[in-house]
Design a protein around this motif. Structure first.
Motif, short mmCIF file in Angstrom:
data_model
loop_
_atom_site.label_atom_id
_atom_site.label_comp_id
_atom_site.label_asym_id
_atom_site.label_seq_id
_atom_site.Cartn_x
_atom_site.Cartn_y
_atom_site.Cartn_z
N MET A 223 -1.53 2.78 -3.10
CA MET A 223 -2.68 1.88 -3.14
C MET A 223 -2.60 0.83 -2.04
SD MET A 223 -3.13 1.34 -7.26
CE MET A 223 -4.62 0.34 -7.10
N LYS A 224 -1.39 0.40 -1.72
CA LYS A 224 -1.21 -0.57 -0.63
C LYS A 224 -1.68 0.02 0.69
CE LYS A 224 2.32 -3.51 1.53
NZ LYS A 224 3.76 -3.89 1.54
N GLU A 225 -1.42 1.30 0.88
CA GLU A 225 -1.80 1.99 2.12
C GLU A 225 -3.29 2.34 2.12
OE1 GLU A 225 -0.68 6.05 4.64
OE2 GLU A 225 0.48 5.48 2.88
N HIS A 226 -3.83 2.69 0.95
CA HIS A 226 -5.23 3.12 0.85
C HIS A 226 -6.02 2.05 0.09
CE1 HIS A 226 -2.80 6.85 1.25
NE2 HIS A 226 -3.74 7.15 2.13
N LYS A 227 -6.70 1.21 0.84
CA LYS A 227 -7.34 0.01 0.30
C LYS A 227 -8.57 0.30 -0.56
CE LYS A 227 -4.51 -2.62 2.74
NZ LYS A 227 -3.42 -3.38 2.11
N ASP A 228 -9.06 1.53 -0.55
CA ASP A 228 -10.27 1.85 -1.31
C ASP A 228 -9.97 2.60 -2.61
OD1 ASP A 228 -9.34 4.05 0.06
OD2 ASP A 228 -11.32 4.78 0.67
N TYR A 230 -8.78 2.92 -6.50
CA TYR A 230 -8.68 2.21 -7.77
C TYR A 230 -7.89 3.06 -8.76
CZ TYR A 230 -12.15 -1.26 -6.37
OH TYR A 230 -12.80 -2.30 -5.74
N CYS A 259 2.67 -6.86 -2.67
CA CYS A 259 1.26 -6.46 -2.61
C CYS A 259 0.57 -6.73 -3.95
CB CYS A 259 1.11 -5.00 -2.20
SG CYS A 259 2.05 -3.83 -3.23
N GLU A 261 -2.06 -8.11 -4.47
CA GLU A 261 -3.50 -7.88 -4.39
C GLU A 261 -3.91 -6.50 -4.88
OE1 GLU A 261 -1.68 -6.43 -0.56
OE2 GLU A 261 -1.47 -8.23 -1.82
N VAL A 262 -2.96 -5.57 -4.91
CA VAL A 262 -3.24 -4.23 -5.44
C VAL A 262 -3.69 -4.32 -6.90
CG1 VAL A 262 -2.06 -2.11 -6.21
CG2 VAL A 262 -1.79 -2.90 -3.88
N ARG A 265 -7.20 -3.95 -7.97
CA ARG A 265 -7.79 -2.61 -8.02
C ARG A 265 -7.17 -1.76 -9.14
NH1 ARG A 265 -6.29 -0.18 -3.39
NH2 ARG A 265 -5.23 -1.96 -2.45
#
Length: 365
Positions: A223-228, A230, A259, A261-262, A265
């Motif tokens: 998820m850290k690598e792929h920001k879109d 969920y 991270c 912020e993950v 999501r």
């Protein structure tokens, strides 16, 4: 001198109007609370939204007339006070403004304006389900196999264009969170409810002998690598100590990898209302789903009204239920409360279209 007196009197009458308006607001707030509940829920009431329908005469009698009577009473009293010069204009200004502030504060509290404004701000933001009406169940399928929750399933689903994934999660013997439905599936050799592995053993044991297991660490890094992307949690247990450990482990893992912020999501599925407060104490997750299968929900409209009311009060955006108990009436209830409805599990193309046409989201393998 006369112009100053007139100006002062004019200001007093302006304050009378302000005070009367605040009194009207107070009476309307109390009346709305008694008839429909706080404003947050009143605005989900069809009768209220249709301009009070058959309550117009009651509104006139119980709100408008008392407010008008108050204005006449205050206005008449002030007229007498000014004529008799029993009180100075300065004190009148202070009294009227103080009364207006009190009426506003009490009316604000009675109507629940703060919670209503929070809801409106929340609803105006973009949400994960606005563009994604499909949740990929158990990270998807690989080679036709469902429920693997494997790295290969996740990567295949991502390459297929999917971005919202549900993941089964469970704690290992050493209390680490991994992607697994349960220990009795037979997908990994040697595991059972009586032989729960440690995280190290779990990660070294291929699924069906060839697919790569995932821990929450790997999911966070993905998820850290792929920001879109969920992630929807399926933590299975509704036992307090167990699910609290699971969500604390999620938060701790995200912080370890820098991270946090993950977690914005991560979409938390709760199975009972009491879970909401417990999980919010651990971390203020922004996205939640109330999924109803643990509640034994079977399509009762009155019960759905209660679930939707709870979700609206707590800014939970989504309710998920079993597909076979769906009805358009239930969807209408959710829409009325501003809640998005999802159903599970739907794999047939015809059924998918049926739900999408109604604005209902689906879980699919």
């Amino acid at each position: 001198m006369k112009s100053k007196v007139k100006k002062g009197q004019f200001c007093i009458w302006v304050n009378v109007l302000i005070c009367s308006a605040m009194f009207f607001f107070l009476v309307a707030s109390v009346w709305t609370r008694q008839k429909y509940g706080e404003l947050l829920l009143a605005t989900a009431d069809r009768e209220f939204m249709n301009f009070l329908e058959n309550k117009r005469s009651l509104f006139l009698m119980e709100v408008c007339l008392p407010a008008f009577g108050f204005m006449l009473l205050v206005g008449g009293s002030i007229f007498i006070l000014i004529r008799k010069k029993w009180i100075s204009g300065k004190y009148l200004h202070c009294l009227l403004l103080a009364a207006a502030v009190i009426f506003l504060a009490v009316g604000w509290q009675k109507a629940g304006i703060t919670s209503f404004m929070k809801y409106q701000i929340h609803r105006s933001a973009e949400h994960w389900y606005d563009e994604n009406k499909v949740v990929i169940h158990a990270l998807g399928t690989v080679d036709g196999l469902a429920y693997t929750n494997s790295k290969e399933a996740l990567e295949k689903s991502f390459l297929d264009g999917d971005r919202v994934f549900e993941c089964d999660m469970i704690l290992t013997a050493d209390q680490k969170l991994v992607a697994c439905h349960d220990w009795g599936t037979g997908m990994q050799e040697g595991f059972s409810e009586d032989a729960v592995p440690t995280k190290e053993v779990f990660m070294k044991t291929p699924i069906y002998g060839k697919y790569t297991p995932l821990s929450f660490d790997e999911i966070v890094l993905f998820m850290k690598e792929h920001k879109d992307v969920y992630l929807i949690t399926d933590t299975k247990s509704a036992e307090g100590d167990y699910y609290r450990k699971e969500f604390q482990e999620m938060v701790d893992t995200a912080r370890v990898y820098g991270c946090e912020e993950v977690l914005d999501r991560v979409v938390v599925q709760i199975y009972h209302a009491y879970m909401y407060g417990d999980i919010q104490e651990i971390y203020p997750f922004k996205n939640m789903i109330f999924t109803l299968y643990e509640e034994g929900y079977r399509g009762n409209p009155e019960e759905m009204e209660q679930y939707a009311e709870f979700c609206r009060k707590n800014l939970i955006d989504v309710i998920t239920m079993r597909e076979d108990f769906y009805s358009d009436e239930l969807n209408a209830i959710c829409q009325n409360y501003g809640v998005q409805l999802f159903v599970h599990t739907v794999n047939e193309d015809e059924r998918k279209e049926y739900f999408w046409q109604r604005g209902v989201g689906i879980y699919a393998d």
